[in-house]
Design a protein around this motif. Structure first.
Motif, PDB file in Angstrom:
ATOM      1  N   ILE A 141      57.599 -25.531  24.828  1.00 31.24           N
ATOM      2  CA  ILE A 141      56.373 -24.767  25.049  1.00 31.24           C
ATOM      3  C   ILE A 141      56.254 -24.435  26.527  1.00 31.24           C
ATOM      4  O   ILE A 141      56.408 -25.294  27.395  1.00 31.24           O
ATOM      5  N   GLU A 172      50.320 -20.689  26.883  1.00 26.52           N
ATOM      6  CA  GLU A 172      49.477 -20.306  25.758  1.00 26.52           C
ATOM      7  C   GLU A 172      48.484 -19.236  26.195  1.00 26.52           C
ATOM      8  O   GLU A 172      47.945 -19.296  27.299  1.00 26.52           O
ATOM      9  N   VAL A 192      51.165 -19.368  21.184  1.00 22.72           N
ATOM     10  CA  VAL A 192      52.022 -20.265  21.948  1.00 22.72           C
ATOM     11  C   VAL A 192      53.316 -19.535  22.295  1.00 22.72           C
ATOM     12  O   VAL A 192      53.967 -18.951  21.426  1.00 22.72           O
ATOM     13  N   TYR A 236      57.115 -19.821  23.881  1.00 20.67           N
ATOM     14  CA  TYR A 236      58.166 -20.832  24.024  1.00 20.67           C
ATOM     15  C   TYR A 236      59.256 -20.342  24.969  1.00 20.67           C
ATOM     16  O   TYR A 236      59.591 -19.158  24.993  1.00 20.67           O
TER      17      TYR A 236
END
Length: 301
Positions: A158, A161, A264, A266
């Motif tokens: 991650i 966000e 999210v 990545y």
């Protein structure tokens, strides 16, 4: 034989306009400067100077040789800095991301390049599956994707966000799920997934599936979906990155919803790769900037 010293001497000679000053600057003898120029002329098989006693002017070949020499040494310096993995502000970076991310991340990178001329970034806008293939084939060093990817040769973590926004035409007066179903949904790559997540979180008793909505169209370019929303053709759910960079901000609005849902993002990279530190600076810098920005969403009436 090619000799970079001859080109360096020639550059200095053109810039100083004097064999004597060139010799002093390079800590050479004046005959040594003349010898370098003659050897460069022999190598290029062209006369570079029109000599007039102690002065000279450049021939057309001389002007072209000077321009080439400047470019040659500039590229050499860029290449040399690019080999330094510890350099934060110079070298090459190869990055790929979907358009929804690149709309704001790429302009941020361009700003970094303006501040650091020795930093070079090759940026590709691509879909998630294309980014995976590009990484595996070595075309890019890092990829930013909108869903977690599993592959034995790739590391996925991650990175960042962003809030999802339910975007409707500016004159839309409704707020219920039925109102949204009445105007229909405008889809794009990832659109269904984003809409499912945001509507399920905010209309848990009513929402079942996006299959119950009338679909008003699809575009593979997320930045264009808000054009359709602005024309009153339906609603969509996009990342706040997309809304904040849209030229149709004033023709649309984001509904105020009680429950926020984030998209999210990545970070993908090859497991066997060791990335130069300049990548971390770009990624961390953008992430920190987004956390500090408190730009309000377009209010809902």
């Amino acid at each position: 034989m090619f000799n970079a010293h001859y080109f360096r001497t020639f550059i200095t000679l053109v810039e100083t306009g004097s064999f004597t000053r060139t010799a002093q600057r390079l800590e050479m003898t004046q005959p040594g400067v003349s010898q370098h120029v003659r050897k460069l002329e022999d190598y290029l098989n062209k006369e570079l100077l029109e000599r007039k006693g102690r002065s000279f002017t450049l021939t057309e070949s001389g002007r072209r040789a000077y321009d080439y020499a400047l470019k040659l040494f500039a590229e050499h310096e860029q290449f040399r800095h690019g080999l330094d993995d510890d350099s934060l502000d110079s070298g090459d970076c190869r990055i790929a991301s979907p358009g929804s991310v690149g709309l704001m991340f790429y302009p941020y990178i361009l700003g970094q390049q303006q501040m650091h001329p020795n930093l070079t970034v090759n940026y590709s806008f691509a879909f998630n599956h294309e980014i995976v293939n590009d990484l595996l084939e070595g075309r890019y060093d890092i990829g930013i994707v909108t869903e977690a990817m599993r592959h034995p040769e790739l590391s996925c973590s991650i990175w960042h966000e962003e809030p999802l926004c339910l975007v409707v035409p500016a004159d839309f007066a409704g707020s219920t799920l039925s109102d949204l179903m009445g105007i229909g949904f405008l889809n794009y790559y990832d659109g269904i997934n984003h809409a499912n997540a945001l509507l399920r979180a905010n209309y848990p008793d009513e929402f079942r599936s996006m299959t119950h909505f009338r679909h008003q169209g699809f575009t593979n370019e997320v930045s264009m979906v808000l054009d359709a929303v602005a024309r009153g053709l339906g609603f969509s759910v996009v990342s706040r990155l997309v809304l904040e960079t849209s030229p149709w901000q004033r023709q649309v609005k984001a509904l105020n919803l009680p429950n926020g849902v984030n998209e999210v993002l990545y970070l993908l990279r090859r497991r066997d790769s060791v990335l130069p530190k300049r990548y971390a600076k770009l990624l961390d810098g953008f992430h920190a900037q987004r956390l500090q920005e408190k730009t309000p969403l377009m209010p809902s009436n």
